[in-house]
Scaffold this motif. Structure first.
Motif, short mmCIF file in Angstrom:
data_model
loop_
_atom_site.label_atom_id
_atom_site.label_comp_id
_atom_site.label_asym_id
_atom_site.label_seq_id
_atom_site.Cartn_x
_atom_site.Cartn_y
_atom_site.Cartn_z
N ARG A 59 0.85 -1.20 0.00
CA ARG A 59 0.00 0.00 0.00
C ARG A 59 0.88 1.23 0.00
O ARG A 59 1.89 1.28 0.69
N GLU A 60 0.46 2.23 -0.73
CA GLU A 60 1.15 3.52 -0.73
C GLU A 60 0.29 4.44 0.13
O GLU A 60 -0.81 4.79 -0.26
N ILE A 61 0.78 4.79 1.32
CA ILE A 61 -0.07 5.58 2.22
C ILE A 61 0.69 6.71 2.91
O ILE A 61 1.85 6.58 3.25
N VAL A 62 -0.05 7.79 3.11
CA VAL A 62 0.52 8.93 3.82
C VAL A 62 0.47 8.62 5.31
O VAL A 62 -0.57 8.25 5.85
N LYS A 63 1.62 8.72 5.96
CA LYS A 63 1.69 8.51 7.40
C LYS A 63 2.63 9.54 8.01
O LYS A 63 3.34 10.25 7.30
N ARG A 64 2.65 9.54 9.33
CA ARG A 64 3.47 10.49 10.05
C ARG A 64 4.95 10.13 9.95
O ARG A 64 5.33 8.98 10.18
N MET A 65 5.78 11.10 9.62
CA MET A 65 7.24 10.91 9.66
C MET A 65 7.79 11.47 10.97
O MET A 65 8.70 10.92 11.58
N ALA A 66 7.22 12.61 11.36
CA ALA A 66 7.59 13.25 12.63
C ALA A 66 6.39 14.13 12.98
O ALA A 66 5.46 14.24 12.18
N ASP A 67 6.39 14.75 14.15
CA ASP A 67 5.25 15.60 14.51
C ASP A 67 5.07 16.69 13.46
O ASP A 67 6.00 17.44 13.17
N GLY A 68 3.89 16.74 12.85
CA GLY A 68 3.59 17.76 11.85
C GLY A 68 4.16 17.47 10.47
O GLY A 68 3.96 18.23 9.54
N VAL A 69 4.90 16.37 10.34
CA VAL A 69 5.53 16.03 9.06
C VAL A 69 4.93 14.73 8.53
O VAL A 69 4.94 13.71 9.22
N ASP A 70 4.40 14.76 7.32
CA ASP A 70 3.83 13.56 6.71
C ASP A 70 4.66 13.15 5.50
O ASP A 70 5.40 13.96 4.93
N TYR A 71 4.49 11.90 5.10
CA TYR A 71 5.25 11.38 3.97
C TYR A 71 4.42 10.30 3.31
O TYR A 71 3.71 9.56 3.99
N LEU A 72 4.50 10.21 1.99
CA LEU A 72 3.80 9.13 1.29
C LEU A 72 4.72 7.90 1.31
O LEU A 72 5.62 7.79 0.48
N PHE A 73 4.48 7.03 2.28
CA PHE A 73 5.32 5.83 2.39
C PHE A 73 4.79 4.76 1.45
O PHE A 73 3.59 4.62 1.26
N TRP A 74 5.70 4.00 0.87
CA TRP A 74 5.32 2.80 0.10
C TRP A 74 5.61 1.63 1.04
O TRP A 74 6.74 1.50 1.53
N THR A 75 4.60 0.85 1.33
CA THR A 75 4.74 -0.11 2.42
C THR A 75 4.44 -1.55 2.02
O THR A 75 3.64 -1.80 1.12
N PHE A 76 5.05 -2.48 2.72
CA PHE A 76 4.66 -3.88 2.67
C PHE A 76 3.79 -4.14 3.89
O PHE A 76 4.30 -4.21 5.01
#
Ligand SMILES: [Cu+2]
Length: 511
Positions: free
Chosen positions: A77-94
């Protein structure tokens, strides 16, 4: 491990062939024919569906004494999640998180691997498992377009702790977006028992903005080429192992960490401040070749197992000892050890918030204030009834994702279960009769005689306490409002309360 139940292995196998993975387009006929034509392997007895866990949880130790066929289903799944407080990232995940789901099998097992790529994905993906003997480690056979799934099989010939990752071009970008995880192939004779096991995986990330720059960040190709990461983190985000997300142990217990490094570029100097690794299995091999080690080097695309006994209570800081990464880029976690003081071993003051700076779990006073104001704002919004109903809808959608990752293998996609084996959740009088009980079922599992809609069941559901409170609240809101049910939302606070009333067992000890 102190698994008091002999059932762990059986629990995993209850879903025997139940799951038909019809979420995705059917396999091409050619592939099917090839599967059917494969000669039977006489050493393989039975079949089970692998229970996959998200970090820091690890599936229970394998009790089987012979190889079996293990069905592994992993969804990209390619999903936006938290990278740090206030920072999001579109992670590509297994499997919906970084690092990818932990897979645990036994030496000699035949793995039937299905890689599904969610229809919402933008990119094709595949998987290269370092545990596979064969060209590309499965990469060619698993190349999968969005909305499709691929299947291949491999025999786990070599035991060890192996990294898996996406190997689709451009590979550093796929890996740099979080596409890695680990598979443990337990040696035939098993691993020495320990009290606690955890999954910790480092990764470096390259974002358009500077460290801490707020908002949705994109992948920065130039920083990646130069190997100049903005973030270096354990388990996919800054603070993933800090504060109430820290891993835990009690004084006197032995801990094994399965440590991986997804890279794509950096080497990790893995260290736990204030602990000494009693034994290490360097590079993920199966021989504990060193004792009394302070820092172990984990290459990109490699791993190590470290074991130690905790003798002293307190907070132990987990770092990449290339310290700028720990203190300025996020590579910092915590192991919290509870229990009586051990003055003979150590007497001194606690971890110093000044030393940890922004990374300290309490944070600075102003950070605390921001958090409290945000919480107040949330509360104020919640009392608006329109917002409340929208919130429930969000919960239902998020819960559906949890269901499709965790529950559907047994309860089936339509929530109807399997006659005589797995009870239905759709129109289940048992589910709807008692909200609190349903929370406890997910947290603690359920076994024994059970009557749902007048029909008898007698199976075992494993505790799924590794799921976050929010995931449990969402998935129960989904099932209590889906499949023909209609009920109120399940709040995170209700799950938290249920968890605290009956303290959850350790992430990996199903007792
Ligand atoms: Cu990929």
């Amino acid at each position: 491990m102190k698994y008091k139940h002999p059932t762990c292995a059986t629990l995993l196998s209850i879903a025997l062939g139940l799951a038909s993975f019809h979420l995705y387009a059917a396999e091409p006929d050619a592939a099917k024919t090839k599967l059917a034509a494969k000669p039977a392997d006489p050493s393989i007895v039975g079949e089970e569906v692998a229970l996959l866990t998200q970090a820091p949880a690890v599936p229970p130790a394998i009790k089987r004494s012979q190889p079996t066929k293990v069905v592994v289903k992993l969804e990209v799944r390619e999903i936006v999640k938290r990278m740090a407080d206030g920072v999001d990232y579109l992670f590509w995940t297994f499997g919906g998180s970084v690092p990818g789901s932990f897979i645990r099998i036994r030496e000699g097992d035949m793995v039937e691997f299905t890689l599904a790529n969610h229809p919402s994905s933008k990119m094709p993906h595949n998987i290269d498992l370092h545990a596979v003997t064969g060209p590309g480690g499965g990469a060619a056979s698993s190349f999968t377009a969005p909305g499709h799934s691929s299947q291949f099989s491999f025999k786990a010939l070599n035991p060890g702790l192996y990294v898996y990752h996406c190997a689709t071009a451009p590979v550093p970008m796929h890996v740099g977006n979080g596409m890695y995880g680990m598979i443990l192939v337990e040696p035939k004779e098993g691993l020495p028992p320990v009290d606690k096991e955890y999954y910790v995986m480092q990764g470096d990330f390259y974002t358009s903005g500077k460290y801490g720059a707020e908002g949705l960040q994109t992948f920065d190709q130039e920083k990646a080429n130069d190997e100049r990461p903005t973030y270096v983190v354990f388990n996919g985000s800054v603070g993933a192992l800090v504060g109430d997300k820290a891993i835990t142990a009690k004084v006197g217990e032995t801990v094994r960490l399965y440590v991986g490094n997804g890279g794509p570029n950096l080497l990790s100097s893995f260290h736990v401040i204030g602990e000494i690794f009693d034994r290490i299995y360097p590079e993920g091999g199966t021989i504990a070749s060193q004792r009394n080690v302070q820092t172990t080097l984990i290459p990109a695309g490699g791993s190590a197992m470290v074991e130690f006994k905790v003798e002293v209570p307190g907070t132990f800081i987990i770092v990449d000892h290339s310290l700028s990464r720990a203190f300025n880029k996020g590579a910092l976690g915590m192991l919290k050890v509870s229990g009586p003081e051990n003055i003979l071993a150590y007497s001194g003051k606690e971890v110093d918030a000044v030393y940890l700076g922004r990374q300290a779990e309490a944070g600075s006073e102003s950070e605390k204030k921001v958090t409290s104001l945000q919480a107040q704002m949330k509360e104020a919004i919640k009392t608006d009834p329109r917002i409340a109903s929208l919130t429930k809808e969000i919960q239902i959608e998020k819960g559906k994702q949890v269901f499709m990752q965790t529950c559907f293998v047994c309860h089936q996609i339509d929530g109807q279960g399997v006659a005589g084996q797995i009870p239905p959740l759709g129109k289940s009088d048992f589910l709807m009769a008692d909200k609190e009980r349903s929370i406890k079922i997910v947290l603690q599992g359920l076994t024994g005689d059970l009557t749902v809609n007048g029909k008898k069941f007698n199976g075992t559901m494993v505790p799924l306490n590794y799921l976050a409170d929010e995931d449990i609240a969402n998935v129960l809101t989904y099932v209590r409002n889906g499949f023909g049910n209609s009920g109120d939302a399940v709040g995170v606070a209700e799950v938290r309360r249920a968890r605290s009333e009956a303290p959850a067992p350790a992430a990996n000890s199903f007792e």
